[in-house]
Structure formats: C-alpha cells, structure tokens
Design an enzyme around this catalytic site. Sequence first.
Site, PDB file in Angstrom:
ATOM      1  N   GLY A   9      10.616   3.442   1.803  1.00  0.00           N
ATOM      2  CA  GLY A   9       9.295   3.953   1.436  1.00  0.00           C
ATOM      3  C   GLY A   9       9.232   5.460   1.303  1.00  0.00           C
ATOM      4  N   ALA A  10      10.337   6.077   0.869  1.00  0.00           N
ATOM      5  CA  ALA A  10      10.384   7.545   0.800  1.00  0.00           C
ATOM      6  C   ALA A  10      10.296   8.088  -0.616  1.00  0.00           C
ATOM      7  CB  ALA A  10      11.670   8.053   1.455  1.00  0.00           C
ATOM      8  N   THR A  11      10.180   7.238  -1.612  1.00  0.00           N
ATOM      9  CA  THR A  11      10.251   7.721  -2.987  1.00  0.00           C
ATOM     10  C   THR A  11       8.906   8.126  -3.563  1.00  0.00           C
ATOM     11  OG1 THR A  11      10.103   5.466  -3.860  1.00  0.00           O
ATOM     12  CG2 THR A  11      12.311   6.356  -3.466  1.00  0.00           C
ATOM     13  N   GLY A  13       4.360   8.941  -2.471  1.00  0.00           N
ATOM     14  CA  GLY A  13       3.318   9.058  -1.459  1.00  0.00           C
ATOM     15  C   GLY A  13       3.726   9.916  -0.281  1.00  0.00           C
ATOM     16  N   GLY A  15       5.479   9.097   2.209  1.00  0.00           N
ATOM     17  CA  GLY A  15       6.875   8.903   2.580  1.00  0.00           C
ATOM     18  C   GLY A  15       7.775   9.939   1.936  1.00  0.00           C
ATOM     19  N   SER A 141      -0.665   0.127  10.861  1.00  0.00           N
ATOM     20  CA  SER A 141      -1.985   0.409  10.294  1.00  0.00           C
ATOM     21  C   SER A 141      -3.082   0.096  11.291  1.00  0.00           C
ATOM     22  CB  SER A 141      -2.199  -0.437   9.034  1.00  0.00           C
ATOM     23  OG  SER A 141      -3.533  -0.339   8.576  1.00  0.00           O
ATOM     24  N   TYR A 185      -2.402  -8.679   4.867  1.00  0.00           N
ATOM     25  CA  TYR A 185      -1.918  -7.327   5.156  1.00  0.00           C
ATOM     26  C   TYR A 185      -2.202  -6.934   6.602  1.00  0.00           C
ATOM     27  CZ  TYR A 185      -1.554  -2.250   5.102  1.00  0.00           C
ATOM     28  OH  TYR A 185      -1.230  -0.950   5.412  1.00  0.00           O
TER      29      TYR A 185
END
Length: 307
Positions: A9-11, A13, A15, A141, A185
């Site tokens: 999830g680093a690519t 936003g 992240g 979350s 979710y």
Amino acid sequence: MSHTIITTGATRGFGRVAAERVLDGSPEAHLVLLARGTAGTELASDLSRKGYSVTSIPTDLLALGSVRDAADEVAARLDSGELPRLRKLVGNAGALFTNDMTQSRDGFEATFAVNVLANHVLIRRLQERFEAASRIVITVSDAHFGDFRHNKGMMPGPSWTDPTELARISAFPRPETVTAGGIAYSTSKLAAIHLIHEYARRLPSEVDIVGYNPGFVPGTGLTREAGALVRLAMRTIMPLTTLTPLASTQQEAGRRLADVVLGLTPAQSGSYVDRTSEVPSSAQSYDPDRERRLWAVVEDLTRPFTS
C-alpha cells in the site's frame, strides 16, 4: 545499521507519503515494495533516483499464491544476503468494495482477503526472518467501533459472525448493496485488530505488532474498486472534510504512519494507535475466545499458502 523494511500500500495516498518519510528517518534502510502491476517498479525507480535503496516485487494481494511467492522471494534474498536483516513490515494496503459479493482469486470475499488474509500470509511466511527489535504495523480503522462518534455515519459498523462465513461472499444481508460492502469493510478491520492481539501473544517477544488508525483520509486508493459515483465523491467532495477535525490529509496520515513504523510514536505490542497516540480500541475488539477462534480459522484457510 542497515535493515529491510517491507511495505504494502505504498504506491499511492498516504502510504506513498509514509514510504518516503520512513526512508528519510531511516536512510540506511532498504525498502521492499510489494505492489500490483508496474506501480511498485515506478515508485522504486523514483525513490532510487533520490538516493534510497528500494526494491519492488510484483504482488497481487487478491491472490494469496502471489503473496506467498512475494514473501518467499523476500526470504530468499534475506537468506542470500542480498537484502539486509528484516526489521519492519508495514501492512498498509486495504480494500473497500461496494458490495459483499466480490471474490478474490482464491474464492474468498475480496475485502477479507486483502485486509486480513494477505497480511496473515506475509507474517506467517516471514516470521522466522525477523531480527530482534522488529516491528509490524497493520493499518486498521476506527470503522471497527461502529458508532457515530468515531464514524460520523460515513461507514456502517461491523457485524461479527463465524469467521468461516466472514471469509466468504454474502455474509451480510442484501450482499449486493453498498451497505453490505461497508459492513464487510468495518468487520474486516475488527478482525484485523483481533488478530493483532493474537499475534502479540504468539510472536517472539522481540517482535512487536501495532495497529494504526489514520482516521478518515479522503483521496486515497481505498475506493479504487468502488463505483464511479463513490470515486467521484472521494475525489471532489470528501477532501473538503480535511478542513475539519473529521478527517486527516494524506500528508498528515502518512507522517503519522511513518512515526509508528519508526517507533517515534510509543506503542506496546498488540496496541491500537489512533493517529498520534496509543488508545484503547473498541470494547468488542477485546475478546480472547473470539480471537483464538479467528486465528484457528485464518490458519486453516491460509494453510495452502503458509505451510
């Protein structure tokens, strides 16, 4: 001292923000990006041009075989000395769908597959490679609280049932609806916190694990699988909430995630960090019997990918 940090999830936003801030704070680290398609390669090239040590390994979190293969490639590179010792794992990737009927490649409900099962496969495949004083951070979350105080009515609360049902599609009423997708979710995030508690009991004492809640962060890639209207609202309307206490900007959320990863935010193993500090998670998230049951089911479901 040189060490390896793995992240999902680093690519995009926050992240993406966190990845560079982690490298700024730990410039001797080698960052391993697990990402789908060419996004990881492009980010690795960008960060490498800035002088950082970065590797990308193609990984599809919706296919647990791909997650297993990525973890095994990391392990092989660690064992060969190509990568320095493993000290950190950041499970930041997440998914939110507009229904409870989307299946992963392996036949699991897609939200549960990404938010719960993929992290479990990574941790279990790599747990023996962590060196002393290591940290695992899982992005969770405040949707798991399920109350207006935390969610302001933007997300339905979790609805717990047997984990064997949660892992499959149509676990909730009217599974074709956006509401059912939201319940999937928030329930998956509650499951992630349950597992964090269980990992804290089972991992070696020198490896801690922390859940990080960024709060509501408009403009991330979380809703990339959602419908056109939802994506439009997230791009155009929801960013205005960052002018209020309801939401965090991507820069704020990324900086705070990096602080947790780097250990600048104090947090005990098994704890829940809400933005900048350790606080209790929801009352229903503390349930050792439920946690043990969830662990057993997740272990069974992922055994073909962890054994």
